[in-house]
Write an enzyme that holds these catalytic residues in place. Structure first.
Site, PDB file in Angstrom:
ATOM      1  N   HIS A 160      -6.628   4.235   1.221  1.00  0.00           N
ATOM      2  CA  HIS A 160      -5.998   5.260   0.390  1.00  0.00           C
ATOM      3  C   HIS A 160      -5.354   4.725  -0.882  1.00  0.00           C
ATOM      4  CE1 HIS A 160      -5.563   8.476   3.772  1.00  0.00           C
ATOM      5  NE2 HIS A 160      -6.751   7.890   3.774  1.00  0.00           N
ATOM      6  N   CYS A 197       7.587 -13.464   3.201  1.00  0.00           N
ATOM      7  CA  CYS A 197       8.958 -13.962   3.185  1.00  0.00           C
ATOM      8  C   CYS A 197       9.574 -13.599   4.531  1.00  0.00           C
ATOM      9  CB  CYS A 197       9.761 -13.439   1.990  1.00  0.00           C
ATOM     10  SG  CYS A 197      10.202 -11.695   2.003  1.00  0.00           S
TER      11      CYS A 197
END
Length: 148
Positions: free
Chosen positions: A101, A68
């Site tokens: 991670h 966006c």
């Protein structure tokens, strides 16, 4: 990457960058599930974020990209689904870390916030980085199963 299907969605503010990303994904041999929007006419970003999240939930794509104007609204919307772990990305380091991670399966970009070359670099890192597992797996499991 195991799955060659990448889902991608945007609102009107992300249409330009989404178009560039789609073109690059196709050049690299990915099957692109383009969920719109397909022009710069004003639309509501949650509608497109939810479409993409549903494709992840349903197993139609393993990974996704949302865009966006700022990347903020669409990342908030797509993260409403527990099956989605979306990170708002500004560079390749963030793309690598969100995969290693956090096992992010969706990335968000802000068309007005990131240059095309940086976005392409970050997208490639996202698509080619594996989850480290280990100590991170416990934390990722908690992301998918929040306490009630």
């Amino acid at each position: 990457m195991a799955s060659k299907i990448i889902a991608i969605a945007c609102d009107h503010g992300g249409f330009g960058l989404k178009s560039t990303l789609v073109e690059e994904l196709k050049k690299q041999g990915f099957d692109v599930l383009d969920l719109g929007c397909n022009n710069t006419d004003s639309v509501d970003y949650p509608d497109y974020a939810y479409k993409l999240a549903q494709t992840i939930k349903d197993g139609q794509a393993e990974r996704g990209i949302v865009v966006c104007g700022s990347g903020i609204g669409i990342s908030i919307a797509v993260n409403r689904f527990p099956e989605v772990r979306c990170a708002l990305i500004h560079d390749a380091l963030g793309a690598r870390m969100c995969r290693e991670h956090n096992d992010a399966n969706v990335i968000a970009f802000g068309d007005r916030m990131i240059g095309v070359a940086t976005a392409l670099d970050a997208m490639n890192v996202f698509l080619n980085t594996e989850f480290e597992g280990g100590r991170h797996a416990r934390r990722v499991e908690k992301l998918s199963n929040p306490p009630v």
